[in-house]
Design a protein around this motif. Structure first.
Motif, PDB file in Angstrom:
ATOM      1  N   ARG A 181       0.756  -1.002   0.009  1.00  0.00           N
ATOM      2  CA  ARG A 181      -0.076  -0.191   0.064  1.00  0.00           C
ATOM      3  C   ARG A 181       0.984   1.240  -0.030  1.00  0.00           C
ATOM      4  O   ARG A 181       0.479   2.275  -0.427  1.00  0.00           O
ATOM      5  N   LEU A 182       1.936   1.267   0.693  1.00  0.00           N
ATOM      6  CA  LEU A 182       2.877   2.192   0.636  1.00  0.00           C
ATOM      7  C   LEU A 182       3.845   2.618  -0.785  1.00  0.00           C
ATOM      8  O   LEU A 182       3.975   3.865  -1.089  1.00  0.00           O
ATOM      9  N   PRO A 239       3.080   8.547  -4.780  1.00  0.00           N
ATOM     10  CA  PRO A 239       2.406   9.746  -4.691  1.00  0.00           C
ATOM     11  C   PRO A 239       1.030   9.597  -3.859  1.00  0.00           C
ATOM     12  O   PRO A 239       0.860  10.633  -3.260  1.00  0.00           O
ATOM     13  N   ALA A 240       0.183   8.819  -4.360  1.00  0.00           N
ATOM     14  CA  ALA A 240      -0.979   8.499  -3.788  1.00  0.00           C
ATOM     15  C   ALA A 240      -0.944   8.261  -2.184  1.00  0.00           C
ATOM     16  O   ALA A 240      -1.507   8.834  -1.371  1.00  0.00           O
ATOM     17  N   ALA A 241      -0.048   7.360  -2.095  1.00  0.00           N
ATOM     18  CA  ALA A 241       0.180   6.958  -0.418  1.00  0.00           C
ATOM     19  C   ALA A 241       0.732   8.224   0.383  1.00  0.00           C
ATOM     20  O   ALA A 241       0.271   8.446   1.460  1.00  0.00           O
ATOM     21  N   ALA A 242       1.751   8.995  -0.205  1.00  0.00           N
ATOM     22  CA  ALA A 242       2.190  10.245   0.300  1.00  0.00           C
ATOM     23  C   ALA A 242       0.950  11.298   0.709  1.00  0.00           C
ATOM     24  O   ALA A 242       1.034  11.647   1.793  1.00  0.00           O
ATOM     25  N   SER A 248       6.017  13.089   2.478  1.00  0.00           N
ATOM     26  CA  SER A 248       6.676  13.461   1.164  1.00  0.00           C
ATOM     27  C   SER A 248       6.704  12.188   0.247  1.00  0.00           C
ATOM     28  O   SER A 248       7.335  10.895   0.617  1.00  0.00           O
ATOM     29  N   PRO A 249       6.843  12.078  -0.951  1.00  0.00           N
ATOM     30  CA  PRO A 249       6.715  10.960  -1.809  1.00  0.00           C
ATOM     31  C   PRO A 249       8.142  10.633  -1.813  1.00  0.00           C
ATOM     32  O   PRO A 249       8.436   9.633  -2.581  1.00  0.00           O
TER      33      PRO A 249
END
Length: 528
Positions: A181-182, A239-242, A248-249
């Protein structure tokens, strides 16, 4: 919750246990700058099922991450890495988009047991295993299939939920699901896939599955995640998880490890044979050893550690904090508290006060702590718990103290086999995990087990601390040999010499009762 100073650089740790996630910020000196937690539900089902909702996992994790970042005031740019640790032998199938296909099968889930039995039965038989098959599992993997392992879970899905198996892209343990997920990567390590029983553990840092073990499992290789180095860096946050977590991505994610490994590191057990008794929901002992070895009779062995090129002693009682919680719900809570959810914090204080009112030995009342069958140190899925020797003079205080004593006797049962396998005589145990917060239980542990208990300060955070320090080590910022000095202990509980004979006798009576009642339990629970 704030625990320390405002650091410039920290590792964000996600620790997912049976009761829910903890999220903490760990600095390079071994301080926890801030942490928080959230409960999740565990659903018990007919036929031995026990499940979590993976959506609740992720929602609770994201809530905790946002809460700890807000309460700490730490900038997202100060997070130099994210690191995940979790419970294990917990199975989740996902599709090609990483979407869960069903609820998570808990380490308490027994529905895979019949399928594992079919896999390994044969003649000549030892403890239900075909001898040649058993010997090969012990040699290659370290332990054979058992009633609650992830291999059994996958076989249950294959044979009883074939539509789910057909759609499964990968089977995940919790650490690897969260890391997916990350980062978006379907990956695992030799440490995290251990309960799938598909890696040859005679050599450490394996990055491929063993052909014989894969063949025996009957699970398709392509449904298993690719293996990465135990001490590797998995990649950056998507980017979505961040965006979802408020980070920060550019933040890296290190390869995670199971919570047995992080509990040892978090308790400062880095050298050989320095036992940490982890009094969490399941209850396990962890310490490092330089060799691979197993003891089938007592369901203990060494497994690949979260530390590169090291083995970890593994013994999981399967009955500890969760048994205490269930006992408290029935002894101290009102009916509405019996619904899923955490026991109110004040109830634990009431329990300690009640236990103090009863004498050592609890007036002869014995508590059998095996609510979910026995794992270590003598596996038997059919045995159950309960009180013995109750009379009209028995009070709730007697019952509460008996719970602490029975749980501690299970730990005592483990001591001898652990010392024999390691070739060491333990001078003391490190005491950690949420159960160690109870002064009463910690003292009973010292009295019953018969050796000093060194309690870790902030014992609930041992996995957060351990994974954080391992992450710094992965990044080249902390040396392993410096970790023990970073771990603090707040009290030593010495055994009471006046109760030695009493607990020697009660321990013998408890094991005698367990053995005599075994046929009864097997008849009552013959569907397991």
């Amino acid at each position: 919750m704030m625990e320390g100073k405002h650091p410039d650089e920290v590792v964000l740790v996600i620790d997912l246990g049976t009761g829910g996630p903890k999220v903490g910020l760990v600095d390079r000196e071994g301080g926890v700058a801030a942490w928080t937690s959230a409960p999740v539900q565990l659903f018990f089902l007919p036929g031995g099922g026990a499940e979590h909702d993976p959506a609740e996992w992720w929602t609770s994790i994201t809530t905790c991450v946002k809460k700890v970042m807000q309460s700490s005031g730490v900038s997202p740019k100060s997070i130099i890495a994210v690191a995940v640790t979790s419970m294990w032998s917990v199975t989740l199938p996902v599709d090609e988009q990483g979407q869960p296909l069903m609820n998570v099968m808990s380490w308490m889930d027994l529905r895979g047991a019949p399928h594992n039995h079919e896999l390994v039965k044969g003649f000549p038989s030892i403890q239900g295993y075909k001898l040649t098959t058993l010997l090969k599992y012990l040699d290659k993997h370290g332990f054979p299939p058992s009633p609650t392992d992830a291999l059994g879970h996958m076989l249950y899905i294959k044979h009883e939920r074939p539509e789910i198996y057909q759609r499964t892209y990968k089977f995940f343990e919790p650490t690897d699901y969260i890391n997916m997920r990350l980062t978006g990567k379907f990956a695992a390590t030799q440490n995290t896939v251990l309960p799938m029983l598909v890696v040859d553990n005679r050599r450490l840092d394996q990055q491929d599955y063993d052909p014989w073990l894969i063949k025996m499992s009957t699970i398709d290789r392509e449904k298993l995640p690719d293996l990465h180095p135990i001490d590797g860096i998995l990649g950056n946050l998507t980017p979505a998880a961040a965006a979802e977590l408020g980070l920060s991505p550019e933040t890296v994610v290190v390869c995670g490890v199971n919570d047995n490994s992080t509990s040892a590191v978090g308790a400062g057990s880095i050298g050989d044979a320095e036992p940490a008794a982890c009094m969490g929901n399941s209850g396990h002992m962890a310490f490092h050893l330089p060799f691979k070895k197993g003891d089938l009779t007592h369901t203990i062995c060494t497994i690949p550690s979260g530390i590169k090129d090291s083995y970890l002693f593994w013994a999981d009682l399967g009955n500890n904090g969760k048994v205490l919680e269930t006992s408290l719900k029935n002894l101290f809570c009102t009916q509405d508290t019996l619904n899923p959810g955490a026991v109110p914090a004040e109830v634990f204080a009431h329990a300690d006060q009640a236990a103090l009112q009863a004498p050592p030995g609890s007036g002869g009342v014995l508590f059998m702590p095996w609510f979910n069958g026995i794992l270590s140190p003598g596996e038997d899925v059919a045995v159950r718990g309960g009180f013995l020797n109750i009379s009209h003079s028995t009070t709730r205080s007697h019952l509460m103290r008996a719970v602490y004593e029975g749980l501690s006797m299970n730990w005592r049962w483990l001591r001898g086999p652990a010392e024999k396998l390691s070739g060491r005589t333990f001078r003391y145990w490190r005491l950690t995990g949420g159960g160690a917060l109870s002064d009463v239980w910690a003292q009973v542990m010292a009295d019953v087990v018969g050796i000093p208990m060194h309690r870790q300060a902030n014992p609930r955070l041992h996995n957060v601390l351990g994974m954080g320090l391992l992450a710094y080590n992965r990044l080249g910022l902390v040396k392993l040999e410096d970790i023990p000095a970073m771990v603090k202990f707040d009290r030593i509980f010495e055994p009471n010499t006046k109760t030695i004979a009493l607990y020697d006798d009660l321990f013998d009576r408890l094991l005698e009762a367990k053995d005599r009642l075994k046929p009864v339990y097997h008849k009552l629970n013959n569907n397991l």
